[in-house]
Design an enzyme around this catalytic site. Sequence first.
Site, short mmCIF file in Angstrom:
data_model
loop_
_atom_site.label_atom_id
_atom_site.label_comp_id
_atom_site.label_asym_id
_atom_site.label_seq_id
_atom_site.Cartn_x
_atom_site.Cartn_y
_atom_site.Cartn_z
N TYR A 55 32.52 9.02 -32.70
CA TYR A 55 31.76 8.25 -32.91
C TYR A 55 30.37 8.09 -33.55
CZ TYR A 55 35.44 5.27 -32.23
OH TYR A 55 37.46 5.19 -32.27
N TYR B 213 37.46 -1.67 -36.14
CA TYR B 213 36.53 -2.42 -34.93
C TYR B 213 35.35 -1.98 -34.70
CZ TYR B 213 37.88 0.02 -30.83
OH TYR B 213 37.75 0.99 -29.56
N ARG B 214 35.39 -0.12 -34.90
CA ARG B 214 34.78 0.61 -34.73
C ARG B 214 34.34 1.67 -35.15
NH1 ARG B 214 35.38 3.07 -28.25
NH2 ARG B 214 33.23 3.41 -27.82
#
Length: 524
Positions: free
Chosen positions: A92, A469-470
């Site tokens: 991420y 969500y991310r």
Amino acid sequence: MPQALPTWLTPQQFFQAVEEMRAVVGKEWVVSEDGPALRSYRDAFSPEEDDVFLPSAVVAPDGVEQIQKILKIANDYRVPLWTISSGKNFAYGGPAPRKAGHVVLDLKRMNRIIEVNEEFGYALVEPGVTYFQLYEYIQKKGYKLWIDCAAPGWGSVLGNTLEHGVGYTPYGDHYMMHCGMEVVLADGTLLRTGQGSLPGTQCWQLFQYGFGPVLDGIFTQSNFGVVTKMGIWLMPEPPGYMPFMITYEREEDLHAITEAVRPLKVNMLIPNGAFTVGLLWEASIKTTRAQYGDPKKPLPESAMKKLMADHKLGMWNFYAALYGPKPMMDNTFKVVRDALGAIPGAKFYFDEDRKGDPSWDYRVKLMRGIPNMTEFNMSNWVPGAGAHVDFSPISPTRGDDAMRQYQMIKTRANEYGFDYIGEFAVGWRDMHHVFSLTFDRSDADERRRARELFNVLIDEAAQAGYGEYRTHLAFMDKIAGTYNWNDGALWKLHHRLKDALDPNGILAPGKMGIWPKHMREENV
């Protein structure tokens, strides 16, 4: 001299700000020259070139007072600060900032476990505390408590919670299990949420609410403050633990698995963070693509069948656990077996069946809160510099939706030359569908195809009503743009909050697509 600086900062202003920060934290805790130390804050898994997300400097404070002084300097010079807890948010973005030239505010030195309370089952920790550290502390003290950890045990307890991370025990929804924060706002104001705002409180880590609005959520996945302490609930050690795995041979079994799991989860007969895991996710823990086919192409069906046979795996592999007294677990397991075993071809496995199997071993550890690093073996699946970015849409716990997402992602992944490596993390009523887009980062063409695929998936998922969500740094703006109901009312509110709480825009500009006013026009 850093390779990049924010456009509004002159080199003289930057160096002056850095010197003032050195005076606050000590010269050894500031890095500002381009070199190995600064480049260790790059995103090692980025689908872009290193320099796209390379910071101009790093400053590592050791306490709230130092943070407040750094924020004052940042406000004086309008220096953008990208806050990290441990920098281990791999897939991420890792420790890298949203934009090249921004300064990383690294909270790794703030790694104190302030309290662990066995009576009530909670811990109070600073940002730098890792899952390994908290686990080892509890073991050393002999407390009968379990943590709930993310798959990579080197990550921050606080940081993962702020990113809405999930785990594997009954306490797997990390934000749901947090209780109380301490936060420094951009202007240096220090506040505590919930019961923590009552002087002399006895209940800061016991009751999530205080009096008035609950503000904890605005400090998660945001850039509205720097969280310096957080309470997290811990699971009392149960009297029994029964992990199990069920394999299913056919792709289409995903539909039946999901339909069978939903009532078990909603009724809490399966209490933990259960996972329906694809074949290649499990296989990549212990083998490589080159052992079963062309290392540069998705595996054909014949290779999939050989993988299944060699490793006693299914196309789908369901992991869950039961907890409690043995008679209770035995009775509950009868219901679970009847539901999930009714799917043709289902095979049940227990600890005695899979001794020495690394993919089984690490899942069993995670479902009882033992941190480890086994899942990073996935990066060896592809040749060269193995890396991955995760595409993570939310799905209802419904067979039609699970199949729709799976087929959409797998089809597109194969079109772009990638394998489908994915799993569904089953919550109470939703599933986090994580597609690990694994690629050779040393191959420029693979990086390009990975970016293109990711952007296509964002668009197609949004059109089908599925939001992520991310996400990775490179895709924050695009995904924020898909949450656009009522002309983007929610992100407009985010920007109003940003302007009110951080008028100079110093805290993590661009985090989750939330930009300060002076950068908004060029980025939104």
